[in-house]
Design a protein around this motif. Structure first.
Motif, mmCIF file in Angstrom:
data_model
loop_
_atom_site.group_PDB
_atom_site.id
_atom_site.type_symbol
_atom_site.label_atom_id
_atom_site.label_comp_id
_atom_site.label_asym_id
_atom_site.label_seq_id
_atom_site.Cartn_x
_atom_site.Cartn_y
_atom_site.Cartn_z
ATOM 1 N N THR A 3 0.836 -1.202 0.000
ATOM 2 C CA THR A 3 0.000 0.000 0.000
ATOM 3 C C THR A 3 0.869 1.249 0.000
ATOM 4 N N VAL A 4 1.941 1.232 0.772
ATOM 5 C CA VAL A 4 2.864 2.370 0.808
ATOM 6 C C VAL A 4 3.506 2.561 -0.565
ATOM 7 N N ALA A 5 3.901 1.460 -1.203
ATOM 8 C CA ALA A 5 4.504 1.549 -2.532
ATOM 9 C C ALA A 5 3.514 2.142 -3.532
ATOM 10 N N ALA A 6 2.274 1.699 -3.475
ATOM 11 C CA ALA A 6 1.260 2.217 -4.390
ATOM 12 C C ALA A 6 1.029 3.715 -4.164
#
Length: 114
Positions: A3-6
């Motif tokens: 989620t952080v990467a997205a």
């Protein structure tokens, strides 16, 4: 972490958008840096898809995967479909890496005019 990467990719898109004047780009060096980072990310995505495939296969072999209640799907076809999709992700990540390398190489030949 995914989620952080997205979210990070979304912020990168915002920082490179023409509608807001490309706030994260001040020259071709920035473009090269973004392409290099995206290239590393594509390689990491390929590795992640490989690891997810191994996890799925290990969990299936251990008998830890069962269909949803009320589902008529059998485990083997569902796992095979997921495995195929993850293999496609791996192949597309390889292609993305090649394309980003091509773009990065082309950018190295460009310099802004004076």
């Amino acid at each position: 972490m995914a989620t952080v990467a997205a979210r990070s990719v979304g912020l990168l898109s915002d920082a490179t958008g023409p509608e807001v004047g490309y706030p994260g780009l001040t020259g071709t060096d920035d473009v090269e840096d973004v392409l290099a980072a995206l290239n590393r990310m594509a390689g990491d995505l390929e590795q992640t898809a490989t690891q997810l495939t191994h996890y799925l296969e290990d969990e299936f072999a251990a008998g830890n995967l069962t269909p949803e209640p009320g589902s008529i799907d059998q485990n083997a076809p569902t796992v095979a479909a997921a495995r195929k999709a993850l293999t496609d992700v791996q192949e597309n990540a390889q292609n993305l890496t090649r394309l980003l390398t091509t773009a990065e190489t082309a950018m190295l030949a460009l310099r802004p005019g004076n």
